[in-house]
Design a protein around this motif. Structure first.
Motif, PDB file in Angstrom:
ATOM      1  N   GLU A  40       0.845  -1.200   0.000  1.00 27.84           N
ATOM      2  CA  GLU A  40       0.000   0.000   0.000  1.00 27.84           C
ATOM      3  C   GLU A  40       0.879   1.249   0.000  1.00 27.84           C
ATOM      4  OE1 GLU A  40      -3.363   2.576   0.522  1.00 27.84           O
ATOM      5  OE2 GLU A  40      -3.214   0.473  -0.075  1.00 27.84           O
ATOM      6  N   PRO A  41       0.712   2.151  -0.982  1.00 28.26           N
ATOM      7  CA  PRO A  41       1.541   3.368  -1.020  1.00 28.26           C
ATOM      8  C   PRO A  41       1.069   4.393  -0.007  1.00 28.26           C
ATOM      9  CG  PRO A  41      -0.021   3.404  -2.811  1.00 28.26           C
ATOM     10  CD  PRO A  41      -0.205   2.074  -2.124  1.00 28.26           C
ATOM     11  N   ARG A  42       1.909   5.365   0.222  1.00 27.40           N
ATOM     12  CA  ARG A  42       1.522   6.476   1.085  1.00 27.40           C
ATOM     13  C   ARG A  42       0.494   7.334   0.366  1.00 27.40           C
ATOM     14  NH1 ARG A  42       5.964   9.582   4.438  1.00 27.40           N
ATOM     15  NH2 ARG A  42       4.030  10.015   5.540  1.00 27.40           N
ATOM     16  N   PRO A  43      -0.387   8.001   1.097  1.00 31.11           N
ATOM     17  CA  PRO A  43      -1.345   8.905   0.454  1.00 31.11           C
ATOM     18  C   PRO A  43      -0.628  10.085  -0.194  1.00 31.11           C
ATOM     19  CG  PRO A  43      -1.981   8.407   2.721  1.00 31.11           C
ATOM     20  CD  PRO A  43      -0.580   7.915   2.544  1.00 31.11           C
ATOM     21  N   GLY A 142       1.999   1.078   3.524  1.00 37.50           N
ATOM     22  CA  GLY A 142       1.669  -0.226   4.074  1.00 37.50           C
ATOM     23  C   GLY A 142       2.775  -0.787   4.943  1.00 37.50           C
ATOM     24  N   ARG A 143       4.007  -0.653   4.482  1.00 39.12           N
ATOM     25  CA  ARG A 143       5.148  -1.150   5.266  1.00 39.12           C
ATOM     26  C   ARG A 143       5.232  -0.424   6.603  1.00 39.12           C
ATOM     27  NH1 ARG A 143       6.557  -1.262  -0.069  1.00 39.12           N
ATOM     28  NH2 ARG A 143       7.676  -3.106  -0.838  1.00 39.12           N
ATOM     29  N   GLU A 144       5.055   0.892   6.560  1.00 36.19           N
ATOM     30  CA  GLU A 144       5.130   1.675   7.794  1.00 36.19           C
ATOM     31  C   GLU A 144       4.007   1.297   8.754  1.00 36.19           C
ATOM     32  OE1 GLU A 144       7.205   5.810   6.219  1.00 36.19           O
ATOM     33  OE2 GLU A 144       5.045   5.521   5.964  1.00 36.19           O
ATOM     34  N   ALA A 186      -9.988   5.544   8.752  1.00 31.84           N
ATOM     35  CA  ALA A 186     -11.234   6.069   8.197  1.00 31.84           C
ATOM     36  C   ALA A 186     -11.008   7.405   7.501  1.00 31.84           C
ATOM     37  CB  ALA A 186     -12.279   6.216   9.307  1.00 31.84           C
ATOM     38  N   MET A 187     -10.202   8.278   8.099  1.00 34.29           N
ATOM     39  CA  MET A 187      -9.903   9.559   7.473  1.00 34.29           C
ATOM     40  C   MET A 187      -9.089   9.368   6.198  1.00 34.29           C
ATOM     41  SD  MET A 187     -11.452  11.748   9.252  1.00 34.29           S
ATOM     42  CE  MET A 187     -10.739  13.231   8.542  1.00 34.29           C
ATOM     43  N   ARG A 188      -8.237   8.358   6.190  1.00 34.67           N
ATOM     44  CA  ARG A 188      -7.454   8.053   4.981  1.00 34.67           C
ATOM     45  C   ARG A 188      -8.386   7.659   3.835  1.00 34.67           C
ATOM     46  NH1 ARG A 188      -2.137   5.310   5.061  1.00 34.67           N
ATOM     47  NH2 ARG A 188      -1.623   4.547   2.973  1.00 34.67           N
ATOM     48  N   TYR A 189      -9.354   6.793   4.131  1.00 38.23           N
ATOM     49  CA  TYR A 189     -10.298   6.352   3.107  1.00 38.23           C
ATOM     50  C   TYR A 189     -11.158   7.521   2.642  1.00 38.23           C
ATOM     51  CZ  TYR A 189     -14.335   4.077   1.012  1.00 38.23           C
ATOM     52  OH  TYR A 189     -15.334   3.722   0.161  1.00 38.23           O
TER      53      TYR A 189
END
Length: 407
Positions: A40-43, A142-144, A186-189
């Motif tokens: 998963e990449p960073r936003p 994702g890694r973080e 949730a805020m990310r989504y």
């Protein structure tokens, strides 16, 4: 409409990609889930550090200092207050370096009881630690997220095994931290969904503008064909008239080339254009009047608009049409909508204002229409701004170059 397809452990449901079990057993499915999470990449880039971040750190540092000075029963006062103050500046990196911030904070906090004979730091100001798991799932890759969650669980497990906390206390701490992380997820989504909606609005406006430009280019090409036919018919008998036809063809070709360059810049999908007449600035008169019991629309055009590029004329009409539609839909208690167009030698200015309730207007609109309007104006080298008036009402202002070559 939903379409599902499975291949190599991947199912596509709309825009959401999920791993599926293709017969390889539970182990294959679990590996797919972990791999998708790990990759998963960073936003999008987080907002830069601003004064509010420094203020937040200052508040928690001051709170920890005051608590150390005023709380009478604070055990191991010096160590507890030092740890609370030392870890607070990590909040400055919670968005840009969420894994580093949460690793340092939870490792230091986890080892602090070794200096206090097993007594965890009991400073209420350290509630800022909840912002770190939130930021990890909001801004981390994702890694973080995986590594940071492992650090948090290791800290809780270490305290439990070392006897620093009981099972109930450890479970409660884990529940609170998981809740903070869930809010971040949730805020990310939510941010991702809104970004997709904004991109969709921009894309639709680009396609709409490309269709308008297609119609304009078709007009220029048709004019060139007619001029060429006329030139061929009179070439032998009236050479001078044929030369004039060639000059007109050259001018039309130059304008068509300009429009085609603009079209190439904005076209994003290979879809057929809807061949319909392009609206122009003079067509704004069609917006005047009143629909039912709605506000009265008053249109006024000042200046010479005959030499305005067709793409700019169409854009001015579209912007005014969208603004009037938004005002009729969202401007509560509005009685009048004014549409004003002023053209000079370099630019065309559009101003659409209403006298409705601006506060209700700001709360009721999603803003996607305004995004599309700004996108259309920007593609033609102009600007489009919207906002409430000082007293009441809402105003949309757009400025576009006459030639529309700034895109």
């Amino acid at each position: 409409m939903m379409a599902a397809r499975s291949c190599s452990g991947i199912a596509r449901l709309g825009d959401l990609v999920l791993p599926v079990d293709t017969g390889g057993g539970p182990g294959t499915y679990d590996e797919s889930v972990l791999r998708s999470l790990w990759d998963e990449p960073r936003p999008a880039l987080p907002s830069p550090r601003v004064w509010r971040d420094w203020t937040l750190v200052g508040v928690f540092v001051a709170g920890a200092a005051l608590e150390g000075a005023l709380q009478q029963d604070l055990a191991w006062r010096a160590v507890s207050v030092t740890v609370a103050i030392a870890l607070a500046p990590l909040l400055l990196w919670r968005r840009s370096r969420p894994l580093l911030a949460i690793a340092i904070a939870f490792v230091v906090a986890g080892l602090a009881p070794l200096l206090t004979q097993g007594q965890p730091p009991n400073v209420y100001a350290m509630v800022y630690m909840l912002l770190l798991p939130y930021s990890l799932l909001r801004w981390g890759s994702g890694r973080e997220m995986v590594l940071g969650s492992a650090v948090v669980l290791a800290k809780i497990g270490f305290w439990l095994l070392a006897g620093f906390v009981g099972a109930g206390q450890a479970l409660g701490e884990a529940a609170v931290l998981v809740t903070a992380g869930a809010v971040g997820a949730a805020m990310r989504y939510r941010a991702r969904a809104r970004r997709r909606e904004l991109e969709k609005a921009k894309l639709l406006e680009r396609e709409r503008l490309a269709r308008d430009l297609h119609d304009t280019v078709a007009h220029h090409v048709s004019a060139m064909a007619i001029r060429a036919q006329a030139g061929l018919a009179i070439a032998e008998t009236q050479p001078e008239a044929a030369s004039e036809a060639l000059r007109l063809i050259e001018a039309e070709a130059s304008r068509a080339l300009t429009e085609m360059r603009a079209m190439v810049r904005v076209l994003r999908r290979d879809e057929p254009a809807e061949l319909a007449p392009n609206p122009s600035i003079t067509d704004l008169e069609q917006l005047a009047g009143r629909e039912g019991t709605g506000p009265l629309v008053d249109v006024a055009i000042d200046g010479n608009v005959q030499g305005v590029s067709p793409s700019v004329g169409a854009a001015i009409y579209r912007l005014a049409q969208e603004s009037v539609t938004n005002a009729r839909r969202h401007a509560r208690h509005a009685t009048r909508i004014e549409v004003r167009v002023a053209a000079d030698e370099r630019s065309v200015r559009l101003r659409v204002s209403d006298d409705g309730d601006s506060h209700a207007r700001a709360a009721g609109s999603s803003g996607y229409g305004l995004v599309g309007m700004a996108e259309r104006a920007g593609l033609l080298g102009g600007t489009c701004d919207a906002g409430p008036n000082p007293d009441r009402g809402w105003t949309v202002t757009a400025v576009l170059p006459r030639t529309g070559t700034g895109a």
